[in-house]
Design an enzyme around this catalytic site. Structure first.
Site, PDB file in Angstrom:
ATOM      1  N   ARG A  42      13.283  -9.956  -5.183  1.00 50.29           N
ATOM      2  CA  ARG A  42      13.067  -9.364  -6.218  1.00 50.29           C
ATOM      3  C   ARG A  42      13.922  -8.378  -6.684  1.00 50.29           C
ATOM      4  O   ARG A  42      14.472  -7.674  -5.963  1.00 50.29           O
ATOM      5  CB  ARG A  42      11.693  -8.552  -5.996  1.00 50.29           C
ATOM      6  CG  ARG A  42      10.214  -9.541  -5.793  1.00 50.29           C
ATOM      7  CD  ARG A  42       9.917  -9.929  -7.137  1.00 50.29           C
ATOM      8  NE  ARG A  42       8.750 -10.990  -6.922  1.00 50.29           N
ATOM      9  CZ  ARG A  42       8.697 -12.065  -6.933  1.00 50.29           C
ATOM     10  NH1 ARG A  42       9.814 -12.954  -6.429  1.00 50.29           N
ATOM     11  NH2 ARG A  42       7.477 -12.694  -6.850  1.00 50.29           N
ATOM     12  N   GLU A  69      13.447  -8.496 -15.769  1.00 53.97           N
ATOM     13  CA  GLU A  69      13.618  -9.917 -16.219  1.00 53.97           C
ATOM     14  C   GLU A  69      13.006 -10.475 -17.407  1.00 53.97           C
ATOM     15  O   GLU A  69      11.887  -9.797 -17.693  1.00 53.97           O
ATOM     16  CB  GLU A  69      13.119 -10.857 -14.955  1.00 53.97           C
ATOM     17  CG  GLU A  69      13.779 -10.582 -13.591  1.00 53.97           C
ATOM     18  CD  GLU A  69      13.298 -11.720 -12.400  1.00 53.97           C
ATOM     19  OE1 GLU A  69      12.584 -12.230 -12.578  1.00 53.97           O
ATOM     20  OE2 GLU A  69      13.888 -11.279 -11.422  1.00 53.97           O
ATOM     21  N   HIS A  95      15.777 -16.313 -11.982  1.00 55.48           N
ATOM     22  CA  HIS A  95      14.529 -16.602 -11.142  1.00 55.48           C
ATOM     23  C   HIS A  95      14.251 -18.149 -11.065  1.00 55.48           C
ATOM     24  O   HIS A  95      13.210 -18.399 -11.265  1.00 55.48           O
ATOM     25  CB  HIS A  95      13.654 -15.754 -11.635  1.00 55.48           C
ATOM     26  CG  HIS A  95      12.616 -15.302 -10.638  1.00 55.48           C
ATOM     27  ND1 HIS A  95      11.813 -13.955 -10.778  1.00 55.48           N
ATOM     28  CD2 HIS A  95      12.045 -15.810  -9.662  1.00 55.48           C
ATOM     29  CE1 HIS A  95      11.039 -14.138  -9.675  1.00 55.48           C
ATOM     30  NE2 HIS A  95      11.220 -15.226  -8.943  1.00 55.48           N
TER      31      HIS A  95
HETATM   32  P1  NDP Z   1       7.307 -13.374   4.228  1.00 54.37           P
HETATM   33  O1  NDP Z   1       5.839 -12.474   3.964  1.00 54.37           O
HETATM   34  O2  NDP Z   1       7.153 -14.463   5.050  1.00 54.37           O
HETATM   35  O3  NDP Z   1       8.384 -12.412   4.386  1.00 54.37           O
HETATM   36  C1  NDP Z   1       8.473 -11.223   4.045  1.00 54.37           C
HETATM   37  C2  NDP Z   1       9.620 -10.383   4.695  1.00 54.37           C
HETATM   38  O4  NDP Z   1       9.695  -9.069   4.173  1.00 54.37           O
HETATM   39  C3  NDP Z   1       9.205 -10.202   6.168  1.00 54.37           C
HETATM   40  O5  NDP Z   1       9.939 -10.678   6.899  1.00 54.37           O
HETATM   41  C4  NDP Z   1       8.888  -8.740   6.260  1.00 54.37           C
HETATM   42  O6  NDP Z   1       9.281  -8.246   7.690  1.00 54.37           O
HETATM   43  C5  NDP Z   1       9.810  -8.165   5.263  1.00 54.37           C
HETATM   44  N1  NDP Z   1       9.655  -6.771   4.931  1.00 54.37           N
HETATM   45  C6  NDP Z   1       8.641  -6.119   4.581  1.00 54.37           C
HETATM   46  N2  NDP Z   1       8.938  -4.918   4.434  1.00 54.37           N
HETATM   47  C7  NDP Z   1      10.171  -4.723   4.661  1.00 54.37           C
HETATM   48  C8  NDP Z   1      10.930  -3.583   4.876  1.00 54.37           C
HETATM   49  N3  NDP Z   1      10.520  -2.277   4.428  1.00 54.37           N
HETATM   50  N4  NDP Z   1      12.140  -3.603   5.476  1.00 54.37           N
HETATM   51  C9  NDP Z   1      12.620  -4.682   5.698  1.00 54.37           C
HETATM   52  N5  NDP Z   1      11.911  -5.930   5.416  1.00 54.37           N
HETATM   53  C10 NDP Z   1      10.540  -5.856   5.180  1.00 54.37           C
HETATM   54  O7  NDP Z   1       7.515 -13.820   2.717  1.00 54.37           O
HETATM   55  P2  NDP Z   1       8.235 -15.034   2.021  1.00 54.37           P
HETATM   56  O8  NDP Z   1       9.383 -15.234   3.089  1.00 54.37           O
HETATM   57  O9  NDP Z   1       7.434 -16.297   2.006  1.00 54.37           O
HETATM   58  O10 NDP Z   1       8.941 -14.629   0.735  1.00 54.37           O
HETATM   59  C11 NDP Z   1       9.599 -13.251   0.751  1.00 54.37           C
HETATM   60  C12 NDP Z   1       9.665 -12.740  -0.857  1.00 54.37           C
HETATM   61  O11 NDP Z   1      10.822 -13.502  -1.586  1.00 54.37           O
HETATM   62  C13 NDP Z   1       8.388 -12.867  -1.577  1.00 54.37           C
HETATM   63  O12 NDP Z   1       7.804 -11.760  -1.513  1.00 54.37           O
HETATM   64  C14 NDP Z   1       9.202 -12.951  -3.097  1.00 54.37           C
HETATM   65  O13 NDP Z   1       9.150 -11.819  -3.692  1.00 54.37           O
HETATM   66  C15 NDP Z   1      10.311 -13.658  -2.764  1.00 54.37           C
HETATM   67  N6  NDP Z   1      10.596 -15.101  -3.302  1.00 54.37           N
HETATM   68  C16 NDP Z   1      11.372 -15.341  -4.312  1.00 54.37           C
HETATM   69  C17 NDP Z   1      11.539 -16.451  -4.872  1.00 54.37           C
HETATM   70  C18 NDP Z   1      12.443 -16.670  -5.989  1.00 54.37           C
HETATM   71  O14 NDP Z   1      12.215 -17.536  -7.019  1.00 54.37           O
HETATM   72  N7  NDP Z   1      13.621 -16.063  -6.169  1.00 54.37           N
HETATM   73  C19 NDP Z   1      10.823 -17.648  -4.407  1.00 54.37           C
HETATM   74  C20 NDP Z   1       9.841 -17.267  -3.434  1.00 54.37           C
HETATM   75  C21 NDP Z   1       9.692 -16.002  -2.919  1.00 54.37           C
HETATM   76  P3  NDP Z   1       8.303  -7.510   8.699  1.00 54.37           P
HETATM   77  O15 NDP Z   1       6.961  -7.985   8.442  1.00 54.37           O
HETATM   78  O16 NDP Z   1       8.863  -7.664   9.947  1.00 54.37           O
HETATM   79  O17 NDP Z   1       8.519  -6.092   7.994  1.00 54.37           O
HETATM   80  C1  DGY Z   2       7.621 -16.484  -5.944  1.00 50.15           C
HETATM   81  O1  DGY Z   2       6.930 -17.170  -5.603  1.00 50.15           O
HETATM   82  O2  DGY Z   2       7.247 -15.270  -5.399  1.00 50.15           O
HETATM   83  C2  DGY Z   2       8.600 -16.451  -6.566  1.00 50.15           C
HETATM   84  O3  DGY Z   2       9.375 -15.288  -6.929  1.00 50.15           O
HETATM   85  C3  DGY Z   2       8.533 -17.738  -7.701  1.00 50.15           C
HETATM   86  O4  DGY Z   2       8.503 -18.913  -7.027  1.00 50.15           O
END
Ligand code: NDP
Ligand code: DGY
Length: 326
Positions: free
Chosen positions: A244, A273, A292
């Site tokens: 994000r 955005e 994005h």
């Molecule tokens: P997950 O919930 O699997 O992963 C989120 C990660 O964030 C976890 O590993 C968690 O680690 C970490 N996290 C949370 N708080 C902290 C912190 N304070 N410091 C460091 N790490 C932290 O989600 P996804 O992997 O499925 O998705 C991740 C993000 O990617 C989404 O929330 C979304 O914003 C973004 N995204 C963007 C897309 C795009 O189009 N560019 C597409 C899809 C997703 P822990 O729990 O160990 O703290």
């Molecule tokens: C998400 O799913 O959070 C992405 O940002 C868009 O796919």
């Protein structure tokens, strides 16, 4: 007199396959915003006042004001995204409105794009494309457009969740000798396949050659990458953000590129955005900015939309959601 069907409101036209399914639904009446761009706030307000279920996008701000103004009939909010920082989860919980999201189905597409940005930033793809377009390509030159490679380097993952793990598994075979990760706590089961070491944020900043931001946006991660953080990074480091925009302080990022605190950035997300095309990040030769599109493949967007429909239908019909936000 026959009972009226429950109403599902959808805030955007869906990808083709899912849109056809939506139009064929018989168990609910469907209303949809089909105007150009995002749904205006007055339309969204009207929608939550009359609908039993809302299928929304990450572009809609589902804050406490909107949730508290919703009619009593609203049972479920289903977002077509895995990120849910646009939703006030507590406010929905207080109103006993179920929340659905779309994890897993977009992991591969987003991880692919993250790897693409990492390689493109490291190998100076933007400068190379621009040079060819601008007629600056002369004879092969042993010193021209030298980037960096991953062999023997350290990969730093901020967030080793679903997408973070998929990114590490794609990038490790490019030759990284070590994977570091930072999160709120060690995740041994996720770290094991890459022998990844849990580290402090400062440790990750100072030791990594490539840093990929794959965490959720929350109050702890907002502006996590600021001047102070950039000063701790290697001047040769590559930063990639597919999570994000607000996780990075964008003006500080421009400062870090200009001061050569870091080498290059590849980002799929900005703040706000869309980013103003005149923003210095967009024109920066060492910044690759995508609009994005992490999950933007035909396959993935249809899977996401179908999952969002499933969640919405389950919530409206009082069943368990396939993917509830907990
Ligand atoms: P997950 O919930 O699997 O992963 C989120 C990660 O964030 C976890 O590993 C968690 O680690 C970490 N996290 C949370 N708080 C902290 C912190 N304070 N410091 C460091 N790490 C932290 O989600 P996804 O992997 O499925 O998705 C991740 C993000 O990617 C989404 O929330 C979304 O914003 C973004 N995204 C963007 C897309 C795009 O189009 N560019 C597409 C899809 C997703 P822990 O729990 O160990 O703290
Ligand atoms: C998400 O799913 O959070 C992405 O940002 C868009 O796919």
């Amino acid at each position: 007199m026959s009972k009226l069907k429950p109403l599902l409101y959808v805030t955007r036209t869906l990808p083709q396959v899912a849109q056809k399914r939506l139009e064929a639904l018989t168990e609910v009446e469907v209303k949809q915003w089909t105007g150009s761009g995002t749904i205006p706030s007055d339309e969204l307000n009207k929608a939550v006042n009359s609908a039993d279920g809302l299928l929304c996008m990450l572009t809609e701000k589902i804050d406490s004001a909107l949730i508290s103004s919703a009619g009593k009939q609203l049972k479920v909010i289903s977002t077509m995204s895995v990120g849910y920082d646009h939703i006030d989860v507590q406010a929905a919980k207080d109103r006993q409105i179920a929340l659905g999201y779309t994890p897993d189905v977009l992991t591969d597409a987003t991880a692919d794009l993250t790897a693409l940005l990492a390689l493109s930033a490291a190998r100076r793809a933007k400068e190379a494309i621009d040079a060819v377009r601008d007629g600056k390509w002369q004879k092969w030159d042993p010193t021209w457009l030298l980037g960096s490679q991953f062999t023997g380097k350290t990969l730093g993952m901020v967030g080793l969740g679903r997408i973070g793990s998929a990114v590490a598994s794609r990038l490790k075979p490019f030759g990284f000798s070590r994977v570091l990760y930072h999160g709120s706590q060690p995740r041994p089961e996720r770290a094991e396949p890459f022998n990844a070491q849990f580290t402090s944020f400062d440790g990750l900043l100072s030791e990594s050659d490539v840093i990929c931001i794959c965490c959720s946006l929350n109050e702890k991660t907002r502006h996590m990458f600021n001047k102070e953080a950039f000063k701790k990074m290697k001047s040769t480091a590559i930063l990639v953000n597919t999570a994000r925009g607000p996780i990075v302080q964008q003006d500080d990022l421009v400062w870090a590129l200009n001061e050569r605190e870091i080498a290059a950035v590849g980002t799929d997300v900005t703040d706000p955005e869309p980013i103003d095309p005149k923003h210095p990040l967009v024109g920066h030769s060492r910044a690759i900015v995508f609009p994005h599109i992490g999950s933007a493949t035909e396959e993935t967007r249809n899977l996401m939309a179908n999952m969002a429909i499933d969640n919405a239908l389950a919530g409206i019909l009082g069943k368990d959601l396939k993917a509830p936000i907990k």
